[in-house]
Design a protein around this motif. Structure first.
Motif, PDB file in Angstrom:
ATOM      1  N   UNK A 124       0.850  -1.199   0.000  1.00  0.00           N
ATOM      2  CA  UNK A 124       0.000   0.000   0.000  1.00  0.00           C
ATOM      3  C   UNK A 124       0.880   1.240   0.000  1.00  0.00           C
ATOM      4  N   UNK A 125       0.443   2.283  -0.720  1.00  0.00           N
ATOM      5  CA  UNK A 125       1.239   3.499  -0.830  1.00  0.00           C
ATOM      6  C   UNK A 125       0.338   4.685  -1.106  1.00  0.00           C
ATOM      7  N   UNK A 126       0.871   5.890  -0.936  1.00  0.00           N
ATOM      8  CA  UNK A 126       0.130   7.110  -1.260  1.00  0.00           C
ATOM      9  C   UNK A 126      -0.306   7.090  -2.721  1.00  0.00           C
ATOM     10  N   UNK A 127       0.609   6.656  -3.581  1.00  0.00           N
ATOM     11  CA  UNK A 127       0.323   6.651  -5.011  1.00  0.00           C
ATOM     12  C   UNK A 127      -0.829   5.698  -5.327  1.00  0.00           C
ATOM     13  N   UNK A 128      -0.835   4.536  -4.665  1.00  0.00           N
ATOM     14  CA  UNK A 128      -1.892   3.564  -4.902  1.00  0.00           C
ATOM     15  C   UNK A 128      -3.237   4.105  -4.436  1.00  0.00           C
ATOM     16  N   UNK A 129      -3.271   4.697  -3.232  1.00  0.00           N
ATOM     17  CA  UNK A 129      -4.528   5.232  -2.706  1.00  0.00           C
ATOM     18  C   UNK A 129      -5.040   6.394  -3.561  1.00  0.00           C
ATOM     19  N   UNK A 130      -4.136   7.255  -4.009  1.00  0.00           N
ATOM     20  CA  UNK A 130      -4.549   8.378  -4.868  1.00  0.00           C
ATOM     21  C   UNK A 130      -5.108   7.852  -6.187  1.00  0.00           C
ATOM     22  N   UNK A 131      -4.467   6.823  -6.728  1.00  0.00           N
ATOM     23  CA  UNK A 131      -4.958   6.207  -7.964  1.00  0.00           C
ATOM     24  C   UNK A 131      -6.327   5.573  -7.747  1.00  0.00           C
ATOM     25  N   UNK A 132      -6.503   4.938  -6.582  1.00  0.00           N
ATOM     26  CA  UNK A 132      -7.803   4.338  -6.253  1.00  0.00           C
ATOM     27  C   UNK A 132      -8.899   5.402  -6.214  1.00  0.00           C
ATOM     28  N   UNK A 133      -8.604   6.546  -5.609  1.00  0.00           N
ATOM     29  CA  UNK A 133      -9.607   7.615  -5.522  1.00  0.00           C
ATOM     30  C   UNK A 133      -9.945   8.165  -6.903  1.00  0.00           C
ATOM     31  N   UNK A 158      -1.314  11.697   7.005  1.00  0.00           N
ATOM     32  CA  UNK A 158      -2.642  12.204   6.641  1.00  0.00           C
ATOM     33  C   UNK A 158      -2.513  13.430   5.755  1.00  0.00           C
ATOM     34  N   UNK A 159      -1.578  14.309   6.098  1.00  0.00           N
ATOM     35  CA  UNK A 159      -1.338  15.505   5.285  1.00  0.00           C
ATOM     36  C   UNK A 159      -0.900  15.111   3.882  1.00  0.00           C
ATOM     37  N   UNK A 160       0.042  14.195   3.812  1.00  0.00           N
ATOM     38  CA  UNK A 160       0.596  13.792   2.511  1.00  0.00           C
ATOM     39  C   UNK A 160      -0.445  13.037   1.685  1.00  0.00           C
ATOM     40  N   UNK A 161      -1.223  12.159   2.325  1.00  0.00           N
ATOM     41  CA  UNK A 161      -2.243  11.397   1.603  1.00  0.00           C
ATOM     42  C   UNK A 161      -3.339  12.316   1.088  1.00  0.00           C
ATOM     43  N   UNK A 162      -3.768  13.260   1.933  1.00  0.00           N
ATOM     44  CA  UNK A 162      -4.796  14.217   1.514  1.00  0.00           C
ATOM     45  C   UNK A 162      -4.320  15.037   0.321  1.00  0.00           C
ATOM     46  N   UNK A 163      -3.083  15.531   0.385  1.00  0.00           N
ATOM     47  CA  UNK A 163      -2.521  16.293  -0.732  1.00  0.00           C
ATOM     48  C   UNK A 163      -2.534  15.466  -2.013  1.00  0.00           C
ATOM     49  N   UNK A 164      -2.104  14.208  -1.910  1.00  0.00           N
ATOM     50  CA  UNK A 164      -2.020  13.352  -3.094  1.00  0.00           C
ATOM     51  C   UNK A 164      -3.399  13.103  -3.696  1.00  0.00           C
ATOM     52  N   UNK A 165      -4.387  12.881  -2.830  1.00  0.00           N
ATOM     53  CA  UNK A 165      -5.744  12.611  -3.321  1.00  0.00           C
ATOM     54  C   UNK A 165      -6.351  13.869  -3.931  1.00  0.00           C
ATOM     55  N   UNK A 166      -6.194  15.008  -3.260  1.00  0.00           N
ATOM     56  CA  UNK A 166      -6.779  16.254  -3.769  1.00  0.00           C
ATOM     57  C   UNK A 166      -6.170  16.642  -5.122  1.00  0.00           C
ATOM     58  N   UNK A 167      -4.938  16.234  -5.371  1.00  0.00           N
ATOM     59  CA  UNK A 167      -4.320  16.503  -6.663  1.00  0.00           C
ATOM     60  C   UNK A 167      -4.804  15.538  -7.742  1.00  0.00           C
ATOM     61  N   UNK A 168      -5.444  14.438  -7.289  1.00  0.00           N
ATOM     62  CA  UNK A 168      -5.862  13.396  -8.231  1.00  0.00           C
ATOM     63  C   UNK A 168      -7.336  13.468  -8.593  1.00  0.00           C
ATOM     64  N   UNK A 169      -8.159  14.104  -7.738  1.00  0.00           N
ATOM     65  CA  UNK A 169      -9.604  14.119  -7.974  1.00  0.00           C
ATOM     66  C   UNK A 169     -10.135  15.548  -7.908  1.00  0.00           C
ATOM     67  N   UNK A 170     -11.315  15.751  -8.468  1.00  0.00           N
ATOM     68  CA  UNK A 170     -11.947  17.071  -8.449  1.00  0.00           C
ATOM     69  C   UNK A 170     -13.176  17.100  -7.548  1.00  0.00           C
ATOM     70  N   UNK A 171     -13.486  15.962  -6.910  1.00  0.00           N
ATOM     71  CA  UNK A 171     -14.671  15.858  -6.061  1.00  0.00           C
ATOM     72  C   UNK A 171     -14.269  15.985  -4.591  1.00  0.00           C
ATOM     73  N   UNK A 172     -15.228  16.274  -3.678  1.00  0.00           N
ATOM     74  CA  UNK A 172     -14.893  16.464  -2.263  1.00  0.00           C
ATOM     75  C   UNK A 172     -14.272  15.214  -1.625  1.00  0.00           C
TER      76      UNK A 172
END
Length: 438
Positions: A124-133, A158-172
């Protein structure tokens, strides 16, 4: 709850999560209540605030996969009875297992929130979770949620994961964590600084421990900052006072154990959510082996590795936990293997995050081939069969779905419901028999 609902509805919450998951099961199993009636009553009392539920994808509210026709019907009836937001997750993050419920929720007109079940492992990684989102957004989800069921998400990750996800998606993005490891409030603050849109909290009497961070604490912490919620803590105090009485009563009668109120930093090592820990203790007590709890906790990470590093959330938490208990009690690893463990190794719950060692699988299953397709593709339509099984009890289509979720529990409840109606009929009859015409 009914006393507090108008207060909660007036407060200004994004939503009230009040259905699905274990709450449906608990209504029927322990309280002799109709969960659908509970939903309708809460909806009537909360006209201003969206109601939210938790759905385990193809598992719905149970512990196994259901046929597609049951998924479609359950989601439709949930929305018809008052659900506005459906949070959907899969224990393995195998999104083939949530596509059907996502599509059904979209057709029913609900807001669909797709989840990632957060965990840590070499796979599991930040990249994987961001890709999942990003994939969840492509599937049609209206928002995404990080579901941190064991309180494993630390503040900086949490800060790093949130940043990665927010850069990957446009939804809340919403964050759900538990206070088990004592990190919850700090994790929320760092996620908010990174752009998290919504956080899950509980009123202070029922917060922290294995629950969520406190609503009032988070509002106070954000006051005067650029993240100020604008909510007035004074407006929620009457509800807080109601649940302070509830908490005191529950502690007095033993309904809440002091063990669940504190912090257990060991959860970072074992990744055991609060509900799973309760199950482990209960299983060991039944076997007269309470003293083996530490050995079981040590065994849990080893079983999890053998099983492909699944996140420990229902139903995989129960599967891994039960196997760990059996390994310790038997005195030999995998001497006893329940069907649920075999099904996980067969692929009947979906694809595990890590590949399972072929030699290990063979030692349990022999030469049996593992499933590669979506598990529910093997399940024929079952709604009509359920309707026939429950025919003598059902009074509504919702009853059919309750039976589909938990047949044995539902039958016991429906029998009790019939008995209550017979008692009422007899009482009315005896009163009428004593009335004399004038």
């Amino acid at each position: 709850m009914q006393e507090a609902l108008p207060i909660l509805d007036d407060f200004g919450y994004h939503a009230l999560e009040m259905w699905g998951g274990a709450t449906f099961d608990s209504c029927v199993r322990f309280l002799n209540e109709d969960p659908w009636e509970r939903l309708r009553k809460i909806k009537a009392a909360c006209p201003k605030t969206p109601l939210q539920m938790l759905l385990r994808g193809q598992n719905l509210l149970g512990y196994k996969h259901y046929a597609d026709d049951v998924v479609d019907a359950f989601v439709q009836k949930s929305v018809e009875n008052g659900i506005d937001i459906i949070r959907i997750f899969d224990a393995l993050n195998d999104f083939r297992n949530i596509q059907r419920s996502v599509d059904a929720a979209k057709r029913a007109g609900a807001h669909v929130q797709g989840c990632i079940s957060y965990t840590t492992s070499p796979f599991h990684s930040l990249e994987q979770f961001a890709s999942d989102c990003r994939r969840l957004e492509e599937m049609g989800c209206d928002s995404v949620c990080i579901k941190d069921m064991a309180g494993l998400l630390l503040p900086q990750p949490a800060y790093e994961l949130t940043k990665a996800i927010k850069q990957s998606v446009s939804i809340p993005l919403e964050l759900h964590t538990h206070y088990t490891t004592g990190m919850g409030s700090m994790t929320y603050l760092k996620a908010i600084e990174a752009g998290c849109d919504i956080i899950d909290t509980a009123l202070s009497p029922l917060a922290m421990g294995t629950s969520q961070p406190s609503t009032e604490v988070m509002i106070a912490a954000l006051q005067g900052t650029e993240y100020d919620t604008g909510l007035d803590i004074a407006k929620i105090i009457p509800a807080v006072e109601i649940f302070q009485r509830v908490r005191s009563h529950w502690i007095e009668i033993g309904q809440i154990s002091p063990k669940v109120l504190g912090v257990d930093i060991q959860a970072l090592r074992y990744q055991v959510p609060g509900g799973m820990l309760s199950n482990l203790v209960s299983q060991l007590q039944q076997a007269g082996r309470e003293g083996d709890l530490q050995a079981v906790l040590d065994e849990v990470p080893r079983v999890r590795e053998d099983f492909g590093y699944p996140p420990l959330v229902t139903p995989t938490s129960q599967i891994v936990g039960t196997q760990a208990v059996m390994n310790v009690i038997a005195g030999e690893r995998y001497k006893l293997v329940p069907n649920e463990s075999k099904d996980l190794l067969r692929g009947m719950y979906g694809k595990t995050p890590a590949p399972i060692d072929p030699d290990f699988r063979r030692s349990i299953l022999g030469d049996e081939e593992a499933y590669e397709e979506r598990p529910a593709d093997r399940i024929p339509p079952e709604l009509e069969k359920v309707r026939q099984e429950a025919a003598q009890y059902i009074e509504s289509e919702e009853d059919v779905l309750t039976w589909a979720m938990f047949p044995k529990v539902a039958e016991t409840y429906f029998q009790w419901r019939l008995q209550q109606k017979h008692k009422l009929d007899n009482t009315v009859g005896s009163v009428a028999g004593r009335v004399q015409p004038v």
